[in-house]
Design a protein around this motif. Structure first.
Motif, PDB file in Angstrom:
ATOM      1  N   GLU A   1      -8.022   2.147 -12.617  1.00  0.00           N
ATOM      2  CA  GLU A   1      -6.856   2.446 -13.474  1.00  0.00           C
ATOM      3  C   GLU A   1      -6.031   3.595 -12.910  1.00  0.00           C
ATOM      4  OE1 GLU A   1      -8.930   3.403 -17.007  1.00  0.00           O
ATOM      5  OE2 GLU A   1      -9.171   1.311 -17.640  1.00  0.00           O
ATOM      6  N   GLN A   2      -6.731   4.617 -12.443  1.00  0.00           N
ATOM      7  CA  GLN A   2      -6.014   5.801 -11.974  1.00  0.00           C
ATOM      8  C   GLN A   2      -5.463   5.606 -10.566  1.00  0.00           C
ATOM      9  OE1 GLN A   2      -8.518   9.238 -12.590  1.00  0.00           O
ATOM     10  NE2 GLN A   2      -8.607   8.903 -14.800  1.00  0.00           N
ATOM     11  N   ALA A   3      -6.099   4.732  -9.797  1.00  0.00           N
ATOM     12  CA  ALA A   3      -5.628   4.514  -8.417  1.00  0.00           C
ATOM     13  C   ALA A   3      -4.321   3.732  -8.385  1.00  0.00           C
ATOM     14  CB  ALA A   3      -6.695   3.770  -7.611  1.00  0.00           C
ATOM     15  N   VAL A   4      -4.171   2.759  -9.281  1.00  0.00           N
ATOM     16  CA  VAL A   4      -3.024   1.837  -9.194  1.00  0.00           C
ATOM     17  C   VAL A   4      -1.675   2.557  -9.067  1.00  0.00           C
ATOM     18  CG1 VAL A   4      -1.710   0.127 -10.544  1.00  0.00           C
ATOM     19  CG2 VAL A   4      -4.146  -0.218 -10.095  1.00  0.00           C
ATOM     20  N   PRO A   5      -1.344   3.486  -9.972  1.00  0.00           N
ATOM     21  CA  PRO A   5      -0.038   4.146  -9.798  1.00  0.00           C
ATOM     22  C   PRO A   5       0.034   5.010  -8.540  1.00  0.00           C
ATOM     23  CG  PRO A   5      -1.255   5.094 -11.658  1.00  0.00           C
ATOM     24  CD  PRO A   5      -2.002   3.877 -11.227  1.00  0.00           C
ATOM     25  N   GLN A   6      -1.098   5.531  -8.099  1.00  0.00           N
ATOM     26  CA  GLN A   6      -1.077   6.367  -6.888  1.00  0.00           C
ATOM     27  C   GLN A   6      -0.889   5.517  -5.633  1.00  0.00           C
ATOM     28  OE1 GLN A   6      -4.016   9.556  -6.666  1.00  0.00           O
ATOM     29  NE2 GLN A   6      -4.324   9.434  -8.877  1.00  0.00           N
ATOM     30  N   LEU A   7      -1.438   4.306  -5.650  1.00  0.00           N
ATOM     31  CA  LEU A   7      -1.222   3.401  -4.518  1.00  0.00           C
ATOM     32  C   LEU A   7       0.257   3.019  -4.428  1.00  0.00           C
ATOM     33  CD1 LEU A   7      -4.301   1.004  -4.900  1.00  0.00           C
ATOM     34  CD2 LEU A   7      -4.093   2.996  -3.420  1.00  0.00           C
TER      35      LEU A   7
ATOM     36  N   ALA B   1       2.734   4.790  -5.521  1.00  0.00           N
ATOM     37  CA  ALA B   1       3.529   5.972  -5.161  1.00  0.00           C
ATOM     38  C   ALA B   1       3.375   6.327  -3.695  1.00  0.00           C
ATOM     39  CB  ALA B   1       3.106   7.163  -6.039  1.00  0.00           C
ATOM     40  N   HIS B   2       2.282   5.887  -3.088  1.00  0.00           N
ATOM     41  CA  HIS B   2       2.038   6.203  -1.681  1.00  0.00           C
ATOM     42  C   HIS B   2       2.966   5.354  -0.807  1.00  0.00           C
ATOM     43  CE1 HIS B   2       0.007   7.148   2.026  1.00  0.00           C
ATOM     44  NE2 HIS B   2      -0.128   5.860   2.275  1.00  0.00           N
ATOM     45  N   ASN B   3       3.711   6.006   0.043  1.00  0.00           N
ATOM     46  CA  ASN B   3       4.711   5.301   0.841  1.00  0.00           C
ATOM     47  C   ASN B   3       4.101   4.723   2.126  1.00  0.00           C
ATOM     48  OD1 ASN B   3       7.181   4.308   1.548  1.00  0.00           O
ATOM     49  ND2 ASN B   3       7.833   6.189   2.569  1.00  0.00           N
ATOM     50  N   GLY B   4       3.309   3.679   1.970  1.00  0.00           N
ATOM     51  CA  GLY B   4       2.666   3.031   3.114  1.00  0.00           C
ATOM     52  C   GLY B   4       1.692   2.001   2.578  1.00  0.00           C
ATOM     53  N   PRO B   5       1.108   1.213   3.460  1.00  0.00           N
ATOM     54  CA  PRO B   5       0.225   0.146   2.994  1.00  0.00           C
ATOM     55  C   PRO B   5      -1.136   0.661   2.538  1.00  0.00           C
ATOM     56  CG  PRO B   5       0.298   0.162   5.388  1.00  0.00           C
ATOM     57  CD  PRO B   5       1.265   1.207   4.930  1.00  0.00           C
ATOM     58  N   THR B   6      -1.666  -0.018   1.532  1.00  0.00           N
ATOM     59  CA  THR B   6      -2.997   0.341   1.042  1.00  0.00           C
ATOM     60  C   THR B   6      -3.824  -0.927   0.869  1.00  0.00           C
ATOM     61  OG1 THR B   6      -2.462   0.142  -1.313  1.00  0.00           O
ATOM     62  CG2 THR B   6      -2.026   2.280  -0.267  1.00  0.00           C
ATOM     63  N   TYR B   7      -5.119  -0.728   0.952  1.00  0.00           N
ATOM     64  CA  TYR B   7      -6.077  -1.815   0.710  1.00  0.00           C
ATOM     65  C   TYR B   7      -7.115  -1.273  -0.262  1.00  0.00           C
ATOM     66  CZ  TYR B   7     -10.140  -4.836   1.610  1.00  0.00           C
ATOM     67  OH  TYR B   7     -11.229  -5.666   1.481  1.00  0.00           O
ATOM     68  N   MET B   8      -7.255  -1.919  -1.421  1.00  0.00           N
ATOM     69  CA  MET B   8      -8.288  -1.507  -2.380  1.00  0.00           C
ATOM     70  C   MET B   8      -9.230  -2.676  -2.599  1.00  0.00           C
ATOM     71  SD  MET B   8      -8.080   0.485  -6.016  1.00  0.00           S
ATOM     72  CE  MET B   8      -7.144  -0.652  -7.007  1.00  0.00           C
ATOM     73  N   ARG B   9     -10.531  -2.384  -2.439  1.00  0.00           N
ATOM     74  CA  ARG B   9     -11.570  -3.398  -2.689  1.00  0.00           C
ATOM     75  C   ARG B   9     -11.853  -3.331  -4.178  1.00  0.00           C
ATOM     76  NH1 ARG B   9     -17.020  -1.885   0.022  1.00  0.00           N
ATOM     77  NH2 ARG B   9     -16.980  -3.918   1.033  1.00  0.00           N
ATOM     78  N   ILE B  10     -11.339  -4.292  -4.916  1.00  0.00           N
ATOM     79  CA  ILE B  10     -11.437  -4.134  -6.371  1.00  0.00           C
ATOM     80  C   ILE B  10     -12.705  -4.754  -6.965  1.00  0.00           C
ATOM     81  CG2 ILE B  10      -8.958  -3.966  -6.757  1.00  0.00           C
ATOM     82  CD1 ILE B  10      -9.308  -6.963  -7.858  1.00  0.00           C
ATOM     83  N   LEU B  11     -13.054  -4.208  -8.131  1.00  0.00           N
ATOM     84  CA  LEU B  11     -14.069  -4.820  -8.992  1.00  0.00           C
ATOM     85  C   LEU B  11     -13.295  -5.448 -10.135  1.00  0.00           C
ATOM     86  CD1 LEU B  11     -16.319  -1.667  -8.972  1.00  0.00           C
ATOM     87  CD2 LEU B  11     -16.618  -3.732  -7.575  1.00  0.00           C
ATOM     88  N   ARG B  12     -13.767  -6.571 -10.626  1.00  0.00           N
ATOM     89  CA  ARG B  12     -12.963  -7.269 -11.625  1.00  0.00           C
ATOM     90  C   ARG B  12     -13.845  -7.802 -12.749  1.00  0.00           C
ATOM     91  NH1 ARG B  12     -14.007 -12.362 -11.313  1.00  0.00           N
ATOM     92  NH2 ARG B  12     -15.075 -13.089  -9.454  1.00  0.00           N
ATOM     93  N   GLY B  13     -13.189  -8.425 -13.709  1.00  0.00           N
ATOM     94  CA  GLY B  13     -13.922  -8.891 -14.877  1.00  0.00           C
ATOM     95  C   GLY B  13     -14.264  -7.687 -15.751  1.00  0.00           C
ATOM     96  N   LYS B  14     -15.475  -7.686 -16.289  1.00  0.00           N
ATOM     97  CA  LYS B  14     -15.901  -6.522 -17.084  1.00  0.00           C
ATOM     98  C   LYS B  14     -16.395  -5.463 -16.117  1.00  0.00           C
ATOM     99  CE  LYS B  14     -17.108  -8.953 -21.311  1.00  0.00           C
ATOM    100  NZ  LYS B  14     -18.228  -9.489 -22.114  1.00  0.00           N
ATOM    101  N   VAL B  15     -15.581  -4.475 -15.900  1.00  0.00           N
ATOM    102  CA  VAL B  15     -15.897  -3.453 -14.910  1.00  0.00           C
ATOM    103  C   VAL B  15     -16.480  -2.225 -15.606  1.00  0.00           C
ATOM    104  CG1 VAL B  15     -14.933  -1.971 -13.103  1.00  0.00           C
ATOM    105  CG2 VAL B  15     -14.058  -4.301 -13.403  1.00  0.00           C
ATOM    106  N   PRO B  16     -17.611  -1.726 -15.134  1.00  0.00           N
ATOM    107  CA  PRO B  16     -18.231  -0.552 -15.765  1.00  0.00           C
ATOM    108  C   PRO B  16     -17.294   0.652 -15.815  1.00  0.00           C
ATOM    109  CG  PRO B  16     -19.719  -1.534 -14.160  1.00  0.00           C
ATOM    110  CD  PRO B  16     -18.399  -2.240 -14.009  1.00  0.00           C
TER     111      PRO B  16
END
Lengths: 287, 338
Positions: B164-170, B172-187
């Motif tokens: 949740e907290q990474a999404v807006p920061q990614l 805002a970051h002026n360049g490419p990002t790769y996030m390995r996400i967890l999905r569904g019911k995430v702890p």
């Protein structure tokens, strides 16, 4: 701009002006190639007429502001064709003509393969084939999202159609009804290992694009009048479909001894041959 | 006992929820964070290659259909289109499985996005060992593939809080990002700590005098559980969470490595080319000579099977981390009288 309909002729003075631009683009290409003594000379000469149509007649752009928001975007997939694009960009005044002599030398803005970060007017870093049309889709979607009526052009080669990603992109473009996208396939029947048709034939190219949901035209790419008419027809269509123009071109076009040369893909020209090349180019243009 | 009588462990292949039954979770944190961001920033768009439902991007698709593009099962077209949209000033979040973005569409990620340094954010599911479906879907080497790519920022979040907290920061970051996400019911794990995700920063979640666990991704949750379990054995364990793998917060990592403790790295990735390599690389370059033990996946194509079984088999479960730590400590240490 004179409007044209199918079969209609383009004003003779306009055709002559474009042909003269194509002649200068060929000359510009030879100037760069001479710096290195070799290169994709055959391709630059074959595609010069199409580039002359685009950069001196069809595209909207502002050389003083290469990122002008209202410009048409012209994406060159085939970064190998850099000398051709630089030749056209110099003709269109994106940079001084003299800069062509820096081609592929240290600290030049004109690297051997066209890259967006180096050269004003170059929209993407091509060279790895099969990328241009995928990016063009995103640009076309982005323009539509902004309500910007500009067109996206993507210049591909027939060999590039071997890359499967081109067909992923062709399907996406049709599915999303990208009627602001025009792919131009330079069919010169030549790739690294030999004739395209002997490597992996993609014919019928027009039939394949049509099956994917595109509108197509196929013309002699060294006939500037035919290219102008085809592009204007494609752009004028009301169909909610992407458009493809296949241009049949001749390797080395405009320089007789290069047109007849056996090794065509990455061409070497002897130190003594440059003068002859310029001479034949002039003779054929004036003929 | 017949096959039908014996209860066998299985893992739901693609929709597996990592969370235990009694765990606090958030459903589809990526999707909801994206909707929130898209409502505030009209440049944000989502794209998927036939896996919106399996990367949580369906939340954005359903809430704001005009902000979502489906390109079908075509990962090269996905990343190329994301590049084109970014060239036109948009901020795309492109989703697929990690294996497809990295193995299949690497050239597009590299040349269309990273070389041009575009603000394209890849949010990719099924990192490392998070499916028992086998090597076709297990991205055990995605970080190794991507760490060599210039301009790219790589994020391996621990939980829903990180995502949740990474999404807006990614964005805002002026360049490419790769996030390995967890999905569904995430702890939800990190909100019990004084923690805020900060792109590029590692954070000490708990301090400890004897052992340092440097962890990333979902392994941080297990590192924290292992640290708690080891308290029973009077072993004092620190946990340093490293959610950004590139650029690596070397300053914080080297500061923690400078103390005389048993050190392990914990990652949901092969031990080649991931967190362990990155930490060891920084340590050696800075002249910190300390044994560092990697907890991570072996240099093998993993077995298919049930996740709990596989996590035990490959040493990634909490209990296996505990065992590993104990094996590294002086045996006398854990046997001392009260």
């Amino acid at each position: 701009m004179q409007s044209t309909t199918e079969g209609a002729a383009v004003d003779a003075a306009r055709v002559q002006r474009i042909r003269e631009a194509a002649y200068r683009i060929r000359t510009n290409a030879l100037i760069q190639a001479e710096v290195q003594g070799q290169g994709y000379i055959g391709q630059a000469l074959d595609v010069a007429d199409v580039l002359a149509v685009l950069y001196t007649d069809q595209l909207k752009f502002n050389p003083a502001d290469p990122e002008w928001e209202d410009r048409d975007r012209c994406l060159l997939s085939i970064g190998h064709y850099a000398i051709a694009l630089y030749a056209a960009l110099a003709e269109a005044k994106f940079f001084p003509h003299e800069e062509l002599e820096t081609y592929a030398t240290d600290d030049s803005r004109l690297p051997m393969s066209a890259m967006a970060s180096y050269t004003p007017g170059v929209e993407i870093s091509g060279g790895s084939l099969g990328h241009g049309l995928t990016i063009a889709n995103g640009v076309a979607l982005g323009l539509k999202r902004k309500g910007n009526p500009a067109f996206v052009y993507n210049i591909l080669s027939d060999g590039e159609l071997n890359e499967g990603s081109t067909w992923e992109a062709a399907a996406v473009a049709a599915h999303h009804k990208l009627d602001n996208l025009i792919a131009i396939v330079d069919f010169n029947d030549q790739q690294a290992d030999g004739k395209s048709q002997a490597m992996l034939s993609m014919e019928p190219i027009d039939g394949k694009f049509e099956t994917f949901g595109w509108i197509t035209r196929r013309v002699d790419g060294n006939d500037v009048e035919a290219v102008v008419i085809a592009l204007e027809e494609l752009r004028a269509s009301d169909a909610a479909q992407p458009r493809c123009l296949i241009v049949n071109t001749k390797l080395g076009k405009g320089v007789k001894f290069l047109e007849e040369r056996e090794k065509l893909h990455f061409m070497s020209v002897g130190a003594d041959e440059w003068q002859l090349a310029h001479q034949q180019l002039k003779e054929q243009f004036e003929a | 006992m017949s096959i039908t009588q014996k209860k066998r462990l299985t893992s739901d292949a693609m929709s597996a929820s990592l969370a235990g039954e009694d765990q606090r979770t958030t459903a589809a944190p990526l999707g909801h964070a994206l909707v929130q961001l898209a409502q505030q920033d009209e440049r944000v768009v989502g794209l998927s290659a036939d896996l919106a439902k399996y990367t949580d991007l369906h939340i954005l698709r359903d809430a704001m259909p005009d902000r979502f593009y489906q390109v079908g099962m075509a990962e090269q077209a996905l990343l190329g289109a994301a590049a084109g949209l970014a060239m036109e000033g948009f901020v795309p979040f492109a989703s697929t499985y990690s294996v497809f973005a990295t193995r299949r569409a690497y050239d597009f990620l590299c040349l269309d996005i990273a070389e041009a340094n575009l603000n394209v954010n890849m949010v990719c599911a099924l990192p490392g060992l998070t499916t028992g479906y086998g090597p076709s879907h297990q991205a055990t080497e995605d970080v190794a593939i991507l760490r060599g790519m210039p301009n790219l920022t790589i994020v391996d979040p621990c939980d829903a809080v990180d995502i949740e907290q990474a999404v807006p920061q990614l964005a805002a970051h002026n360049g490419p990002t790769y996030m390995r996400i967890l999905r569904g019911k995430v702890p939800r794990v990190l909100d019990e700590y004084d923690y805020t995700f900060e792109l590029g920063k590692a954070q000490l979640l708990r301090d400890g005098a004897e052992v340092l666990l440097i962890s990333t991704g979902l392994m941080t949750e297990r590192a924290l559980e292992a640290a708690k379990a080891l308290t029973q054995d009077r072993v004092d364990v620190a946990v340093l969470h490293v959610p950004t793998l590139k650029p690596l917060d070397e300053e914080t990592i080297l500061r923690e490595l400078g103390r005389d403790r048993v050190v392990l790295t914990c990652e949901n990735h092969t031990v080649i080319g991931g967190l362990f390599d990155a930490v060891a690389h920084a340590a050696i370059r800075d002249g910190v000579f300390r044994q560092i033990t990697p907890v991570g996946l072996p240099d093998e194509f993993l077995d298919a099977g049930a996740l709990p079984t596989l996590n035990d088999r490959y040493g990634l479960s909490t209990s296996k981390i505990v065992e590993r730590v104990k094996s590294l400590l002086d045996p006398k240490h854990t046997e001392r009288p009260d």
